[in-house]
Design a protein around this motif. Structure first.
Motif, PDB file in Angstrom:
ATOM      1  N   SER A  90      16.965  22.196  35.882  1.00 19.82           N
ATOM      2  CA  SER A  90      17.442  22.546  34.546  1.00 19.82           C
ATOM      3  C   SER A  90      16.312  22.323  33.548  1.00 19.82           C
ATOM      4  CB  SER A  90      18.668  21.703  34.160  1.00 19.82           C
ATOM      5  OG  SER A  90      18.338  20.322  34.141  1.00 19.82           O
ATOM      6  N   ALA A  91      16.528  22.814  32.320  1.00 21.52           N
ATOM      7  CA  ALA A  91      15.525  22.667  31.264  1.00 21.52           C
ATOM      8  C   ALA A  91      16.225  22.515  29.926  1.00 21.52           C
ATOM      9  CB  ALA A  91      14.581  23.870  31.243  1.00 21.52           C
ATOM     10  N   VAL A  92      15.652  21.691  29.053  1.00 22.30           N
ATOM     11  CA  VAL A  92      16.197  21.485  27.703  1.00 22.30           C
ATOM     12  C   VAL A  92      15.035  21.465  26.723  1.00 22.30           C
ATOM     13  CG1 VAL A  92      18.240  20.213  28.483  1.00 22.30           C
ATOM     14  CG2 VAL A  92      16.123  18.965  27.963  1.00 22.30           C
ATOM     15  N   ALA A  93      15.318  21.794  25.475  1.00 20.97           N
ATOM     16  CA  ALA A  93      14.290  21.719  24.432  1.00 20.97           C
ATOM     17  C   ALA A  93      13.956  20.258  24.149  1.00 20.97           C
ATOM     18  CB  ALA A  93      14.789  22.413  23.170  1.00 20.97           C
ATOM     19  N   ILE A  94      12.695  19.995  23.809  1.00 20.91           N
ATOM     20  CA  ILE A  94      12.273  18.605  23.617  1.00 20.91           C
ATOM     21  C   ILE A  94      11.163  18.523  22.577  1.00 20.91           C
ATOM     22  CG2 ILE A  94      10.535  18.710  25.441  1.00 20.91           C
ATOM     23  CD1 ILE A  94      11.119  15.806  26.105  1.00 20.91           C
ATOM     24  N   ASN A  95      11.204  17.453  21.799  1.00 20.69           N
ATOM     25  CA  ASN A  95      10.087  16.997  20.977  1.00 20.69           C
ATOM     26  C   ASN A  95       9.749  15.594  21.451  1.00 20.69           C
ATOM     27  OD1 ASN A  95       9.747  19.253  19.291  1.00 20.69           O
ATOM     28  ND2 ASN A  95      11.396  18.579  17.920  1.00 20.69           N
ATOM     29  N   SER A  96       8.519  15.375  21.846  1.00 19.03           N
ATOM     30  CA  SER A  96       8.154  14.074  22.402  1.00 19.03           C
ATOM     31  C   SER A  96       6.751  13.709  21.948  1.00 19.03           C
ATOM     32  CB  SER A  96       8.211  14.115  23.935  1.00 19.03           C
ATOM     33  OG  SER A  96       7.794  12.892  24.493  1.00 19.03           O
ATOM     34  N   THR A  97       6.560  12.442  21.622  1.00 18.45           N
ATOM     35  CA  THR A  97       5.242  11.978  21.194  1.00 18.45           C
ATOM     36  C   THR A  97       5.157  10.466  21.345  1.00 18.45           C
ATOM     37  OG1 THR A  97       3.661  11.970  19.364  1.00 18.45           O
ATOM     38  CG2 THR A  97       5.969  11.688  18.803  1.00 18.45           C
ATOM     39  N   ASP A  98       3.932   9.968  21.440  1.00 15.97           N
ATOM     40  CA  ASP A  98       3.689   8.530  21.485  1.00 15.97           C
ATOM     41  C   ASP A  98       3.678   7.979  20.058  1.00 15.97           C
ATOM     42  OD1 ASP A  98       3.373   8.508  24.275  1.00 15.97           O
ATOM     43  OD2 ASP A  98       1.283   9.133  24.088  1.00 15.97           O
ATOM     44  N   VAL A  99       4.257   6.801  19.890  1.00 13.23           N
ATOM     45  CA  VAL A  99       4.372   6.219  18.552  1.00 13.23           C
ATOM     46  C   VAL A  99       4.028   4.736  18.590  1.00 13.23           C
ATOM     47  CG1 VAL A  99       6.133   7.850  17.782  1.00 13.23           C
ATOM     48  CG2 VAL A  99       6.823   5.695  18.873  1.00 13.23           C
ATOM     49  N   ILE A 100       3.751   4.200  17.420  1.00 12.26           N
ATOM     50  CA  ILE A 100       3.632   2.759  17.210  1.00 12.26           C
ATOM     51  C   ILE A 100       4.875   2.312  16.448  1.00 12.26           C
ATOM     52  CG2 ILE A 100       2.291   0.921  16.141  1.00 12.26           C
ATOM     53  CD1 ILE A 100       0.859   2.229  18.453  1.00 12.26           C
ATOM     54  N   LEU A 101       5.558   1.300  16.986  1.00 15.55           N
ATOM     55  CA  LEU A 101       6.766   0.778  16.355  1.00 15.55           C
ATOM     56  C   LEU A 101       6.429  -0.545  15.665  1.00 15.55           C
ATOM     57  CD1 LEU A 101       7.698   2.088  19.365  1.00 15.55           C
ATOM     58  CD2 LEU A 101       9.921   1.661  18.346  1.00 15.55           C
ATOM     59  N   GLN A 102       6.855  -0.641  14.423  1.00 18.47           N
ATOM     60  CA  GLN A 102       6.594  -1.859  13.653  1.00 18.47           C
ATOM     61  C   GLN A 102       7.902  -2.367  13.058  1.00 18.47           C
ATOM     62  OE1 GLN A 102       4.229  -1.370  10.115  1.00 18.47           O
ATOM     63  NE2 GLN A 102       3.544  -3.508  10.122  1.00 18.47           N
ATOM     64  N   SER A 103       8.232  -3.579  13.414  1.00 15.44           N
ATOM     65  CA  SER A 103       9.394  -4.233  12.828  1.00 15.44           C
ATOM     66  C   SER A 103       8.914  -5.332  11.892  1.00 15.44           C
ATOM     67  CB  SER A 103      10.302  -4.803  13.924  1.00 15.44           C
ATOM     68  OG  SER A 103       9.649  -5.889  14.573  1.00 15.44           O
ATOM     69  N   ALA A 104       9.841  -6.091  11.346  1.00 10.38           N
ATOM     70  CA  ALA A 104       9.458  -7.185  10.445  1.00 10.38           C
ATOM     71  C   ALA A 104       8.782  -8.324  11.182  1.00 10.38           C
ATOM     72  CB  ALA A 104      10.695  -7.698   9.712  1.00 10.38           C
ATOM     73  N   ASN A 105       8.909  -8.331  12.546  1.00  8.27           N
ATOM     74  CA  ASN A 105       8.409  -9.471  13.299  1.00  8.27           C
ATOM     75  C   ASN A 105       7.321  -9.138  14.310  1.00  8.27           C
ATOM     76  OD1 ASN A 105      10.462 -11.531  12.347  1.00  8.27           O
ATOM     77  ND2 ASN A 105      11.831  -9.989  13.208  1.00  8.27           N
ATOM     78  N   ALA A 106       7.214  -7.860  14.718  1.00 13.21           N
ATOM     79  CA  ALA A 106       6.265  -7.544  15.789  1.00 13.21           C
ATOM     80  C   ALA A 106       5.893  -6.071  15.736  1.00 13.21           C
ATOM     81  CB  ALA A 106       6.864  -7.895  17.148  1.00 13.21           C
ATOM     82  N   VAL A 107       4.893  -5.738  16.557  1.00 16.13           N
ATOM     83  CA  VAL A 107       4.429  -4.361  16.686  1.00 16.13           C
ATOM     84  C   VAL A 107       4.352  -4.033  18.173  1.00 16.13           C
ATOM     85  CG1 VAL A 107       2.535  -2.743  16.255  1.00 16.13           C
ATOM     86  CG2 VAL A 107       3.104  -4.477  14.552  1.00 16.13           C
ATOM     87  N   SER A 108       4.726  -2.805  18.537  1.00 20.27           N
ATOM     88  CA  SER A 108       4.680  -2.393  19.932  1.00 20.27           C
ATOM     89  C   SER A 108       4.462  -0.882  20.006  1.00 20.27           C
ATOM     90  CB  SER A 108       5.976  -2.783  20.666  1.00 20.27           C
ATOM     91  OG  SER A 108       5.904  -2.409  22.027  1.00 20.27           O
TER      92      SER A 108
END
Length: 394
Positions: A90-108
């Motif tokens: 099967s196939a579905v439409a997708i948007n995908s990318t690598d990101v940096i996540l930043q919260s009030a306490n940490a980064v990942s």
């Protein structure tokens, strides 16, 4: 049924209680060694196949098998799907990318996948269609993150997290900065194999990727077998489509598993090679022991080719007995391996087993071919026996 004279004599030699007990002992050891080698090879490869297939089902089920996107521009969400090859489920439409996540306490770091329905990703199947629409409304800029990521960033449902896309950046008076936006954590999912994937609505992440709300980056493909990824280039030529597949994330892991399986198979195969070498020893001893009989057979009219066939057949009998015994023992032990491990370890160790018929045939052919090759030199020496020299003093 009339047996060839060479096979008949070889069978009689194999069944006879030779005066050379050492030669017979070496011949028996050759059969036992081949049996143990074939048995061990079947068990090892079956276990390695099972482990590889188990990892493939568990690890690769949670990541995109492949993402195809046009080299120029993006796909239109209103367009129909392209013609899919038989390898694609099967196939579905997708948007995908690598990101940096930043919260009030940490980064990942993480990977964002834009979805529209709960069937767009196996990790979302625990959510109903109506529930997912509430969790990821269009334009709501909400995310669903993994439990490991939530623990690492110390996030709970309702908290804000900043997503930064380093691939896209914009110029400001302070210099070039990545595109970023605050998202709200709407839910947390649990997966023992995937801890860096987060989900958001398809067009929400598309806006950060500077993709129109009527378009998407490409199609996410679900393959029947992820290892058939190399076949996609036939249906999606590289001059028109760009293909990103699971090998960029997990390729090194499965390459290591494959290398380990090949090395284990090679090491166990050495057992068969060592055992087959005993056939050379036993046949060489028999040639010396039977020189008088070989000379008499030649005077009775047997040709050099028939003399060679006697010892070739005898070596094949030894190899065939060891190979077939090892096949039977290997299959029995493989099918009951988990029961045997339960008796040894009552706490229970489960090993996934997968018997590959092609590998079984290759093992049989490999063992019989080595047995055949091991007979060539002793058979050649036997055919070189000169009756006049051997029977000179008889």
């Amino acid at each position: 049924m009339t047996l060839p004279i060479s096979f008949f004599i070889a069978l009689r030699y194999w069944r006879a209680k030779s005066a050379d007990r050492f030669g017979r002992l070496v011949s028996n050891l050759a059969s036992i060694g081949i049996m143990l080698g074939v048995c061990a090879l079947i068990i090892v490869l079956s276990v390695m196949n099972g482990l590889e297939n188990n990892q493939k089902q568990q690890v690769l089920a949670t990541i995109p098998h492949a993402i195809i996107s046009p080299l120029q521009g993006h796909i239109e969400l209103s367009d129909s799907l392209p013609i899919l090859p038989k390898e694609v489920q099967s196939a579905v439409a997708i948007n995908s990318t690598d990101v940096i996540l930043q919260s009030a306490n940490a980064v990942s770091a993480g990977k964002v996948i834009g979805v529209q329905k709960e069937t767009d990703d196996p990790l979302l199947l625990n959510f109903s269609a109506s529930e997912l629409q509430q969790l990821l409304p269009k334009g709501g800029f909400r995310v669903i993150i993994s439990s490991q990521l939530a623990q690492q960033l110390k996030l709970q449902v309702g908290d804000k997290v900043r997503l930064m896309i380093t691939e896209n950046s914009q110029y400001t008076p302070f210099g070039r900065v990545p595109v970023q936006r605050l998202f709200t954590v709407s839910a947390v999912y649990f997966s023992p194999f995937e801890n860096s994937t987060i989900f958001t609505e398809l067009t929400d992440i598309g806006r950060l990727m500077r993709i129109s709300t009527t378009q998407a980056e490409g199609y996410r493909l679900f393959l029947q077998d992820p290892f058939l990824i190399t076949e996609l280039s036939r249906s999606f030529p590289t001059e028109k489509w760009k293909i990103k597949d699971w090998r960029t994330q997990k390729g090194e892991f499965f390459q290591a598993v494959k290398m380990e399986k090949n090395m284990m198979g090679l090491l166990v195969s050495l057992m068969i090679i060592v055992a087959v070498s005993n056939i050379v020893t036993s046949l060489s001893l028999m040639v010396v022991d039977k020189q008088g009989e070989i000379a008499i057979l030649q005077t009775q009219g047997l040709k050099h080719k028939q003399i060679q066939q006697i010892f070739i057949f005898q070596g094949l009998i030894v190899g065939a007995i060891g190979t077939l015994s090892g096949l039977l023992l290997g299959l029995i032990l493989t099918l009951n391996l988990n029961h045997i491990l339960t008796l040894i370890n009552p706490y229970g160790i489960y090993l996934p087993i997968e018997i590959n018929n092609v590998q079984i045939i290759m093992i049989l052919v490999f063992s019989l071919l080595l047995s055949l090759l091991s007979t060539l030199y002793p058979a050649y020496r036997a055919a070189k026996t000169e009756p006049a020299v051997v029977l000179r003093y008889e």
